[in-house]
Design an enzyme around this catalytic site. Structure first.
Site, short mmCIF file in Angstrom:
data_model
loop_
_atom_site.label_atom_id
_atom_site.label_comp_id
_atom_site.label_asym_id
_atom_site.label_seq_id
_atom_site.Cartn_x
_atom_site.Cartn_y
_atom_site.Cartn_z
N CYS A 121 0.83 -1.19 0.00
CA CYS A 121 0.00 0.00 0.00
C CYS A 121 0.87 1.25 0.00
CB CYS A 121 -0.90 0.00 1.24
SG CYS A 121 -1.84 -1.53 1.45
N ILE A 130 11.65 -11.83 -18.24
CA ILE A 130 11.73 -10.68 -19.15
C ILE A 130 12.69 -11.01 -20.29
CG2 ILE A 130 13.64 -9.56 -17.92
CD1 ILE A 130 12.25 -6.89 -18.50
N ARG A 135 -4.82 1.56 -0.61
CA ARG A 135 -4.75 0.11 -0.37
C ARG A 135 -4.64 -0.71 -1.66
NH1 ARG A 135 -9.10 -4.17 2.24
NH2 ARG A 135 -7.54 -5.73 2.85
N GLU A 143 3.61 -6.63 4.45
CA GLU A 143 3.06 -7.95 4.76
C GLU A 143 3.78 -8.50 5.97
OE1 GLU A 143 0.52 -9.07 3.24
OE2 GLU A 143 0.51 -7.82 1.44
N GLY A 156 14.02 -12.86 -6.40
CA GLY A 156 15.26 -13.37 -5.82
C GLY A 156 16.25 -12.34 -5.31
#
Length: 610
Positions: free
Chosen positions: A2, A291, A50, A79, A375
């Site tokens: 957010c 990519i 949010r 998180e 990663g």
């Protein structure tokens, strides 16, 4: 993920200042496109944009909790991976919950433990929590610094936000940059805690700031600590594998589609293998993304940072693991058109196509998913970059990646004017920040000189290079309303790997050998042995031609605000040179730098205080 913003003023009444706090939050709309809200009391105003990942119905913010006559309000970005375990623990202490969100768990953790709540968190986060009874603000940032948090004191007020643009939207914060901030931009050597703009700060990783009318108190709640490593090789590899399995399992928790980035290299392949295995237990197929660039094979030139193309290795790993793979192939024109996206996402000039291409990748991924595992940090934690293995870098007395940013040669800043070089003192800035970083290194008593130097190298990479990559990943993902999670940044893994000796990290006489052993049971042998290849770039002469022409147009414009920065004769010769912007020579070309700096000075209306 957010966007958060806040405004605290102990001597002012903010009750009818909802419009300004909403204006601050609106600048972060791209970080949180799903919903927004703000909460205002007399001395505190919090706002939130949010991106829904967990608990879509009841996890809205700012979230307010009332316990008797006490009121707590939070605006939170991130998180918390251990929120289920924390919730269970708090329920044992008598807490009850009305939502399934990690935000509510964090609020109750503060009620239970106060400022010490950060000691209980495992995740990526930045938050502002207002204690109405205490009239106190707590700002905190995750251990490694995956999520950003800026703040500024202005008179009796303190302002904070996920990005600099939120602060710049407040009338008290002006786009002023002094010599130090300009030196950070021109050298790519950031000062930890600096927010580039004058008297604007970034909360450092592993820190919290407690603010009241009596003043502010900075506290460091986590840091690297040096100690002898006592586990043997087998136990060390097994422990790394166990930590990563646990981390990946927790980071797959989401109420929205979750995928992984896959380059075919060791780091992303290992995480993908663990994620695929976890999802298979649930009967789900893992989608993976990579990519590529139009005609990449035709234009590819092997360099120390890019020894091989990713595409064949991506195919190998995807087929081996049975993932549903998607290759996002970028056109040259899209790279040129998006060159200014990183500038506006960071609010200052940064790298070029290595950053804009990431934005285009996330933009494409957002059509199918909302969260991805990535990663980042494996090379910093386990020693994967070429400079970890270079005698010149080990014996040098500067940041080993500086030539990759500034360009080769003895005088890579010759394109700047003599007047600017005198005022800003760029070489001195680099030297000063290098010495400051070395002075911070947590030493291990009795360590031999070479081992101590390697420890310095790891510290430089984890505290000075990794922040650049994490900031890049946060801004480019959030610019598309996408969340990137980084398992190698789990602080437990970072702590453990910090004290693993170099000889063990180089097990089997190959870089990141100990990590290769940890992944040996989930990846094929040829992938395990693949040499490190950095994030790819488009080695396309058409891109170089387009950015060079763009830069030359700026140089030909007498009203371009960048002109006082430049040595006109030198810069024109460099830009017209056939290798001025050839991708692969460095991480950012001179034309890319000129384009971004000029745009920044113009659109942000920068005032220089030199």
């Amino acid at each position: 993920m957010c966007g958060i913003a806040g405004w605290i003023d102990w001597q002012g009444d903010l009750s009818d200042q909802g419009a300004i706090i909403a204006q601050m939050a609106e600048t972060l709309q791209q970080r949180g496109p799903d919903s927004h809200g703000h909460w205002v009391s007399r001395h505190a105003a919090l706002a939130h944009q949010r991106l829904i990942v967990i608990d879509p119905l009841t996890g809205g913010q700012p979230m307010v909790y009332q316990d008797g006559d006490r009121t707590y309000a939070i605006t939170y970005n991130g998180e918390m991976y251990n929120f289920r375990e924390l919730r269970h623990e708090l329920e044992g202490y008598g807490h009850t919950f009305r939502t399934r969100s990690d935000t509510e768990v964090l609020l109750h953790a503060y009620v239970e433990w106060g400022e010490a709540c950060v000691q209980h968190l495992n995740g990526i986060f930045a938050f502002g929590l207002w204690d109405e009874q205490k009239q106190q603000l707590l700002l905190a940032r995750d251990h490694v610094g995956v999520k950003s948090l800026y703040y500024a004191h202005r008179g009796s007020a303190i302002l904070f936000g996920s990005e600099l643009k939120a602060l710049l939207a407040h009338p008290l914060v002006k786009p002023e940059v002094d010599a130090t901030g300009l030196a950070e931009i021109l050298t790519f050597v950031r000062i930890p805690g600096s927010g580039i703009y004058r008297n604007v700060h970034e909360l450092r990783p592993g820190h919290m700031l407690i603010c009241s009318e009596q003043g502010t108190r900075m506290s460091r709640y986590w840091s690297l600590r040096s100690a002898p490593h006592t586990d043997d090789l087998y136990t060390t590899a097994a422990h790394i594998r166990g930590l990563l399995e646990d981390t990946v399992k927790h980071q797959l928790i989401a109420d929205v589609p979750i995928v992984t980035l896959l380059s075919g290299g060791l780091d992303s392949s290992g995480l993908t293998a663990m994620a695929a295995k976890e999802l298979q237990h649930e009967g789900r197929e893992l989608h993976t993304y990579s990519i590529d660039f139009v005609n990449s094979a035709q234009h590819f030139q092997s360099t120390p940072l890019h020894p091989s193309l990713d595409a064949p290795w991506v195919k190998r790993v995807s087929e081996y693991l049975g993932t549903h793979h998607h290759t996002i192939t970028l056109e040259n024109s899209a790279l040129v058109e998006s060159l200014l996206v990183p500038l506006h996402a960071h609010d200052f000039p940064t790298a070029g196509q290595m950053t804009s291409s990431l934005y285009l990748l996330f933009q494409a991924m957002k059509q199918d998913a909302t969260v991805a595992l990535s990663g980042e940090a494996a090379d910093e934690v386990f020693g994967g970059y070429p400079w970890f293995h270079s005698e010149a870098a080990l014996s040098g007395q500067t940041f080993p990646w500086t030539p990759a940013f500034l360009g080769p040669g003895k005088n890579p800043l010759a394109w700047l004017s003599a007047d600017l070089l005198q005022k800003v003192q760029l070489t001195e800035h680099i030297d000063q920040q290098y010495r400051a970083a070395i002075a911070e290194v947590p030493r291990l008593e009795g360590e031999d000189p070479l081992a101590a130097r390697r420890r310095e190298m790891f510290y430089l990479n984890q505290t000075r290079f990794l922040p650049f990559l994490l900031e890049r990943k946060d801004r480019m993902s959030m610019a598309t309303g996408f969340e990137a999670r980084v398992p190698f940044c789990d602080y437990r893994l970072v702590e453990y790997a910090w004290n693993i000796p170099w000889e063990m990290k180089m097990a089997d006489d190959i870089e990141k050998g100990i990590l290769r052993r940890a992944f040996a049971s989930v990846l094929p042998e040829d992938v395990i042995r693949r040499k490190k290849s950095a994030y790819p770039n488009a080695q396309n002469p058409l891109y170089e031609k387009a950015t060079r022409e763009w830069a030359l147009n700026i140089l030909h414009d007498p009203n371009a605000p960048i002109h006082p920065f430049l040595d006109a004769q030198v810069v024109r010769a460099l830009v017209e040179s056939t290798d001025a912007g050839v991708p692969g020579i460095g991480l950012v070309s001179l034309p890319e730098r000129l384009i971004q700096i000029n745009e920044w000075l113009d659109t942000y209306q920068i005032t220089l205080a030199l």
